[in-house]
Design a protein around this motif. Structure first.
Motif, short mmCIF file in Angstrom:
data_model
loop_
_atom_site.label_atom_id
_atom_site.label_comp_id
_atom_site.label_asym_id
_atom_site.label_seq_id
_atom_site.Cartn_x
_atom_site.Cartn_y
_atom_site.Cartn_z
N PRO A 147 29.41 73.05 66.25
CA PRO A 147 29.26 74.47 66.58
C PRO A 147 29.45 74.77 68.07
CG PRO A 147 27.55 73.78 65.06
CD PRO A 147 28.28 72.53 65.47
N TYR A 148 29.12 73.82 68.92
CA TYR A 148 29.34 74.04 70.36
C TYR A 148 30.84 74.25 70.61
CZ TYR A 148 30.56 72.82 75.11
OH TYR A 148 31.12 72.83 76.35
N GLY A 149 31.64 73.34 70.05
CA GLY A 149 33.09 73.45 70.25
C GLY A 149 33.65 74.70 69.62
N ASN A 198 25.54 62.28 77.15
CA ASN A 198 26.79 61.93 77.82
C ASN A 198 26.71 60.57 78.51
OD1 ASN A 198 27.14 65.40 78.69
ND2 ASN A 198 28.18 64.33 77.05
N LEU A 199 27.88 59.97 78.68
CA LEU A 199 27.97 58.60 79.16
C LEU A 199 27.42 58.41 80.57
CD1 LEU A 199 28.97 55.66 78.78
CD2 LEU A 199 31.18 56.41 79.71
N MET A 200 27.89 59.23 81.55
CA MET A 200 27.53 58.95 82.94
C MET A 200 26.02 59.10 83.19
SD MET A 200 28.24 57.73 85.77
CE MET A 200 30.02 57.57 85.85
N VAL A 229 38.65 56.47 75.25
CA VAL A 229 39.24 56.86 76.54
C VAL A 229 39.03 58.36 76.76
CG1 VAL A 229 41.46 57.06 77.78
CG2 VAL A 229 40.93 55.00 76.44
N ARG A 230 38.55 58.70 77.98
CA ARG A 230 38.30 60.09 78.33
C ARG A 230 38.84 60.37 79.74
NH1 ARG A 230 37.39 59.94 73.82
NH2 ARG A 230 35.63 60.73 72.57
N ASP A 231 38.99 61.67 80.02
CA ASP A 231 39.48 62.13 81.33
C ASP A 231 38.26 62.61 82.13
OD1 ASP A 231 42.28 64.25 82.32
OD2 ASP A 231 40.52 63.60 83.47
N GLY A 296 32.14 61.98 65.27
CA GLY A 296 32.79 63.06 66.02
C GLY A 296 33.59 62.59 67.21
N ASP A 297 33.39 61.34 67.62
CA ASP A 297 34.16 60.86 68.79
C ASP A 297 35.62 60.67 68.43
OD1 ASP A 297 32.25 60.82 70.73
OD2 ASP A 297 31.63 58.76 70.37
N VAL A 298 36.49 61.06 69.34
CA VAL A 298 37.93 60.83 69.15
C VAL A 298 38.33 59.65 70.01
CG1 VAL A 298 38.40 63.25 68.60
CG2 VAL A 298 38.55 62.49 70.98
C1 WQD Z 1 32.20 59.83 76.46
C2 WQD Z 1 32.42 58.49 75.79
C3 WQD Z 1 31.15 58.14 73.80
C4 WQD Z 1 27.20 57.95 75.62
C5 WQD Z 1 31.39 65.74 75.60
C6 WQD Z 1 31.71 67.08 75.01
C7 WQD Z 1 32.63 67.84 75.93
C8 WQD Z 1 32.06 67.90 77.31
C9 WQD Z 1 31.78 66.51 77.81
C10 WQD Z 1 30.93 70.01 77.50
C11 WQD Z 1 32.51 58.58 74.28
C12 WQD Z 1 30.77 57.14 74.89
C13 WQD Z 1 28.57 58.08 75.45
C14 WQD Z 1 26.58 56.70 75.37
C15 WQD Z 1 28.72 55.78 74.81
N1 WQD Z 1 30.89 68.68 77.34
N2 WQD Z 1 29.31 57.01 75.06
N3 WQD Z 1 27.37 55.66 74.98
O1 WQD Z 1 31.82 63.19 73.95
O2 WQD Z 1 33.83 62.85 75.48
O3 WQD Z 1 32.55 64.97 75.63
O4 WQD Z 1 30.86 65.89 76.89
O5 WQD Z 1 31.86 70.70 77.71
O6 WQD Z 1 32.80 69.13 75.41
O7 WQD Z 1 32.41 66.87 73.79
O8 WQD Z 1 31.53 62.86 76.46
O9 WQD Z 1 30.03 61.47 77.83
O10 WQD Z 1 29.30 62.11 75.47
O11 WQD Z 1 31.10 60.44 75.77
O12 WQD Z 1 29.42 54.83 74.43
O13 WQD Z 1 25.33 56.51 75.50
O14 WQD Z 1 31.30 57.65 76.08
O15 WQD Z 1 31.20 57.50 72.54
O16 WQD Z 1 33.46 57.66 73.83
P1 WQD Z 1 32.47 63.39 75.27
P2 WQD Z 1 30.39 61.73 76.40
#
Ligand code: WQD
Length: 339
Positions: A147-149, A198-200, A229-231, A296-298
């Motif tokens: 729903p966020y997206g 989120n990851l960071m 992989v993400r940007d 949901g992860d791509v």
């Molecule tokens: C990044 C990668 C995880 C946490 C989301 C939203 C996007 C934007 C940014 C708002 C993925 C992996 C994560 C963890 C992990 N938000 N991960 N362990 O899902 O790409 O994007 O946040 O605008 O709209 O969709 O970001 O940081 O959650 O994940 O392995 O504890 O890190 O599976 O591959 P995401 P993320």
């Protein structure tokens, strides 16, 4: 004067800081759902500037009107909105109501007070799993998975439809990829509520000993090392992108009523590469284990950034190491401040 709805939030506060340091007059409207008033104090400390803050809910049209009555608003940057993906899945009505209502209230109020420039905080999540990588703005959207997206996708269409029938309204939609990092002062940054999704922030909390171990969600994706992989883009580069978009609008350089831009680096990094870069740039080891994939992860998502470079004259500058170092400095500040 530039109105920032949600200007006390993560992206909003960094954009407010840069706008003030670039000589813009700023007014912030925020209900502090995703922030606290001390962010306002730190923006003032970083910039040395004074600016108006209205503690209001952007869905409240009467409160919003007061801002337009009392301030010569020239443009609005609309950050305000709920943004926790997991929460959006659990409480879809809350997300649709808040994110869409606040936008409709804002549009009606802007129309009433003849304010015609709007920049909207959208997200690469509207692309879903794009068949085209790197992802251009022309890639298909509407394959959202939460729903966020979907709320971002619906709002993009509300803005486009509104601009199309308004003789002098101009809209810029900015699709963020993965904003991370923090202002170099370490005084403002990302404040996840509870356990970070989120990851960071999860990495920095693991580095700080708040979390015991990082779970890497999946290591069997069709990518160079099996992890997603993400940007990742530095939040200050993202803030600069908003200023470039503002100059594009105020300079009447826009051709159509609505223009869409990706804000990313154009480079993709895997989860393991982010962990490695964090360890090398901070000297802190991050314990992790591989865990099942997250729904949901791509596998891959990173931006084609040529359009923003061509039309906005903007491109990212900071490296992944800069993002890790600045994120860690912010985490250390949070530890000292017991945030
Ligand atoms: C990044 C990668 C995880 C946490 C989301 C939203 C996007 C934007 C940014 C708002 C993925 C992996 C994560 C963890 C992990 N938000 N991960 N362990 O899902 O790409 O994007 O946040 O605008 O709209 O969709 O970001 O940081 O959650 O994940 O392995 O504890 O890190 O599976 O591959 P995401 P993320």
């Amino acid at each position: 004067m530039i109105l920032l709805t949600g200007g006390a939030g993560y992206i909003g506060s960094h954009t407010a800081t840069l706008l003030l340091n670039n000589g813009y007059d700023v007014v912030i409207a925020d209900n502090f759902y995703n922030s606290t008033p001390d962010v306002i104090r730190f923006i003032g400390q970083i910039t040395g500037k004074v600016f108006q803050v209205y503690n209001i809910d952007v869905t409240d049209k009467d409160a919003l009107a007061q801002i337009f009555i009392c301030n010569p608003i020239e443009a609005v940057i609309h950050f305000a909105g709920y943004k926790a993906i997991g929460e959006s899945v659990q409480h879809p009505v809350k997300y649709y109501r808040n994110n869409i209502d606040s936008t409709l209230s804002l549009l009606e109020t802007m129309n009433e007070y003849h304010v015609n420039h709007l920049i909207f905080s959208s997200s690469a999540t509207v692309y879903g799993q794009s068949p085209i990588i790197p992802i251009p703005e022309s890639a298909p959207t509407g394959h959202c998975i939460n729903p966020y997206g979907w709320s971002k996708y619906f709002i993009e269409h509300i803005l486009t439809d509104t601009a199309n029938v308004s003789s002098n309204m101009s809209v810029v939609i900015l699709r963020y990829f993965n904003p991370i990092g923090a202002h170099e002062s370490g005084l403002i940054g990302e404040r996840p509520n509870g356990v970070p999704n989120n990851l960071m922030p999860y990495i920095t909390q693991t580095a700080a000993g708040i979390r015991n171990i990082l779970h890497v969600f999946g290591n069997n994706y069709p990518t160079r090392d099996g992890t997603c992989v993400r940007d990742y883009i530095h939040v200050m580069d993202l803030a600069q992108g908003h200023i470039s978009a503002l100059e594009y609008l105020l300079g009447h350089r826009n051709h159509g009523n609505t223009e869409i831009f990706n804000l990313g680096t154009g480079k993709g990094y895997s989860v393991l590469e982010v962990i490695k870069t964090f360890e090398l740039s901070t000297g802190i080891k991050i314990p992790f284990i591989f865990a099942p994939r997250r729904a949901g992860d791509v596998p891959e998502c990173y931006a084609d950034v040529k359009k923003a470079a061509r039309l906005l004259g903007w491109s990212s500058r900071k490296t992944l190491a800069d993002m890790c170092i600045d994120a860690w400095r912010w985490q250390e500040f949070c530890l000292k401040q017991h945030i």
